[in-house]
Design a protein around this motif. Structure first.
Motif, short mmCIF file in Angstrom:
data_model
loop_
_atom_site.label_atom_id
_atom_site.label_comp_id
_atom_site.label_asym_id
_atom_site.label_seq_id
_atom_site.Cartn_x
_atom_site.Cartn_y
_atom_site.Cartn_z
N TRP A 1 0.82 -1.21 0.00
CA TRP A 1 0.00 0.00 0.00
C TRP A 1 0.86 1.26 0.00
O TRP A 1 1.94 1.27 0.59
N GLY A 2 0.32 2.29 -0.65
CA GLY A 2 0.94 3.60 -0.57
C GLY A 2 0.56 4.28 0.73
O GLY A 2 -0.22 3.76 1.52
N GLN A 3 1.10 5.48 0.92
CA GLN A 3 0.92 6.20 2.17
C GLN A 3 -0.42 6.92 2.24
O GLN A 3 -0.84 7.36 3.32
N GLY A 4 -1.09 7.07 1.12
CA GLY A 4 -2.36 7.78 1.08
C GLY A 4 -2.18 9.24 0.71
O GLY A 4 -1.18 9.87 1.09
N THR A 5 -3.13 9.76 -0.04
CA THR A 5 -3.11 11.17 -0.41
C THR A 5 -4.53 11.72 -0.32
O THR A 5 -5.49 11.07 -0.72
N GLN A 6 -4.64 12.92 0.24
CA GLN A 6 -5.96 13.50 0.49
C GLN A 6 -6.49 14.14 -0.78
O GLN A 6 -5.80 14.92 -1.44
N VAL A 7 -7.73 13.81 -1.10
CA VAL A 7 -8.46 14.48 -2.17
C VAL A 7 -9.68 15.13 -1.54
O VAL A 7 -10.49 14.45 -0.91
N THR A 8 -9.78 16.44 -1.69
CA THR A 8 -10.90 17.18 -1.12
C THR A 8 -11.62 17.90 -2.25
O THR A 8 -11.00 18.68 -2.99
N VAL A 9 -12.92 17.64 -2.38
CA VAL A 9 -13.73 18.28 -3.41
C VAL A 9 -14.68 19.23 -2.72
O VAL A 9 -15.49 18.82 -1.88
N SER A 10 -14.59 20.49 -3.06
CA SER A 10 -15.46 21.49 -2.46
C SER A 10 -16.71 21.63 -3.31
O SER A 10 -16.66 21.63 -4.53
#
Length: 116
Positions: free
Chosen positions: A106-115
């Protein structure tokens, strides 16, 4: 040593696009995938691609909006996300599976935020 390194998350307005990248090192795999986890929810499958890049799989909520692809020369897979919706907001994780198709890396994770 196997590593999956993600990049490309961020903040985007609804209707916009983002592309996530996941660079693998140490070996190649039979399948590469993307998963996501929204606050208070279980981690869920988003998309997957075979090691050859010949077949792709998508979760119903993202079909027609997200595209998974792979660059074998770079041992990197991508998730192009278009027409993003507020409900796509989550931490996105890349993953890789060997011949048993178990996502053990697994990767470390990345935040995706949709406003909205």
């Amino acid at each position: 040593q196997v590593q999956l390194v993600e990049s490309g998350g961020g903040l985007v307005q609804a209707g916009g696009s983002l592309r996530l990248s996941c660079a693998a090192s140490g070996r190649t795999f039979s399948r590469y995938g993307w998963f996501r986890q929204a606050p208070g929810k279980e981690r869920e499958f988003v998309a997957a691609i075979t090691g050859s890049g010949g077949r792709t799989y998508y979760a119903d909520p993202v079909k027609g909006r997200f595209t998974i692809s792979r660059d074998n020369a770079k041992n990197t897979h991508y998730l192009q996300m278009n027409s993003l919706k507020f409900e796509d907001t989550a931490v996105y994780y890349c993953a890789a599976a060997g011949v048993r198709l178990s996502y053990d890396y697994w990767g470390q994770g990345t935040q995706v935020t949709v406003s909205s």
